[in-house]
Design an enzyme around this catalytic site. Structure first.
Site, short mmCIF file in Angstrom:
data_model
loop_
_atom_site.label_atom_id
_atom_site.label_comp_id
_atom_site.label_asym_id
_atom_site.label_seq_id
_atom_site.Cartn_x
_atom_site.Cartn_y
_atom_site.Cartn_z
N LYS A 153 0.86 -1.19 0.00
CA LYS A 153 0.00 0.00 0.00
C LYS A 153 0.89 1.24 0.00
CE LYS A 153 -4.38 1.55 2.04
NZ LYS A 153 -5.21 1.29 0.85
N LEU A 173 -4.22 -5.42 -3.90
CA LEU A 173 -4.07 -5.13 -2.48
C LEU A 173 -5.09 -5.97 -1.73
CD1 LEU A 173 -2.76 -3.22 -0.32
CD2 LEU A 173 -4.86 -1.86 -0.54
#
Length: 285
Positions: A146, A202
């Protein structure tokens, strides 16, 4: 006056300053998280912190604070800013140093910053569903981190906005990965399907919550790759994120999904998610 966090201090926003040589500005050399706040309480905070530290390890940033220290700071910030329904955004950059692509040779302290925002639950969209577009996934191949490098996501989101759509769903070689700021699920014959955890997506916290809810409530699900054609011909489609919760998708690239209304599996997961959020943050149902 609104408060923010700079390193381990909570200060007035107007007094907050970050060095121009911060590598977050130069290179996007940092990581971040966004935590949902319901009724003044952080939701899934431990999971977000766990992911933050994993991202830091993968980019060789040594976070100078413990998880407990960060949680305590963030909780204090939420309380001081009187956030009832909203988010906390925080990031950690490698720090401030003379601009060179390689890591600084001298000792550089990471920089931790955080702020809050009032963000309401998108009730109207959750009830009616949203329209989205598809676009080619041109991002780097370490999407499991991230990081602050979000320009492709920004451009995709802007393309969606210009078409009066809520989100842009990425595909790579005709395989659906995720969306610009959310994870993507399809439902076919009662089975929930989402992309497996790889470096191409993600592993969203809300995504994880939804899959756990599926397991706990005997909702069939599988993590496997699926195509754009599978997406367009699914019985139901929904996306998940910290701010979108479990969001039904009713139209993609002008193609109506299912009946054109949120489906029964999506509705069930919305209800289960809200119940969990209520329980975990002690909201009154």
């Amino acid at each position: 006056m609104e408060k923010v966090i700079i390193n381990d201090q909570i200060v007035n926003r107007i007094d907050a300053k970050v060095d121009m040589n911060d590598r977050g500005y130069h290179f996007g050399d940092g990581i971040y998280e966004v935590i949902r706040v319901f009724n003044g309480v952080l939701f899934a905070a431990e999971e977000h912190l766990e992911r933050l530290f994993k991202s830091a390890k993968k980019v060789n940033i040594d976070i100078p604070y413990s998880k407990d220290k960060i949680i305590n700071l963030v909780n204090t910030l939420v309380e001081l800013n009187d956030v009832e329904t909203g988010i906390v955004y925080f990031q950690i950059t490698r720090g401030s140093a003379i601009r060179t692509h390689e890591f600084p040779t001298s000792k550089t302290e990471p920089v931790f910053t955080a702020f809050t925002a009032n963000v309401e639950v998108p009730e109207k969209e959750l009830e009616k569903g949203v329209e989205v577009i598809t676009t080619e996934d041109v991002r780097w191949l370490r999407c499991e981190i991230k990081s602050l490098n979000l320009l492709p996501n920004v451009l995709a989101k802007q393309e969606a906005a210009e078409k009066n759509c809520y989100e842009a769903i990425f595909h790579r070689d005709e395989i659906v990965t995720e969306a610009s700021s959310s994870n993507v699920f399809i439902v076919k014959n009662g089975v929930v399907i989402t992309h497996p955890v790889t470096s191409q997506i993600l592993n969203g916290i809300t995504r994880q919550v939804v899959l756990n809810l599926c397991e706990e409530n005997s909702i069939r699900f599988t993590k496997k790759k699926y195509s754009v054609l599978d997406l367009m011909t699914a019985d139901e489609v929904f996306i998940t994120s910290t701010t979108a919760d479990v969001m039904p998708v009713i139209k993609i690239d002008n193609t109506v999904i299912g009946t054109g209304a949120p489906g029964s599996v999506t509705r069930n997961l919305q209800s289960l998610f809200r119940e969990k959020a209520n329980k975990d943050t002690k909201l009154v149902v």
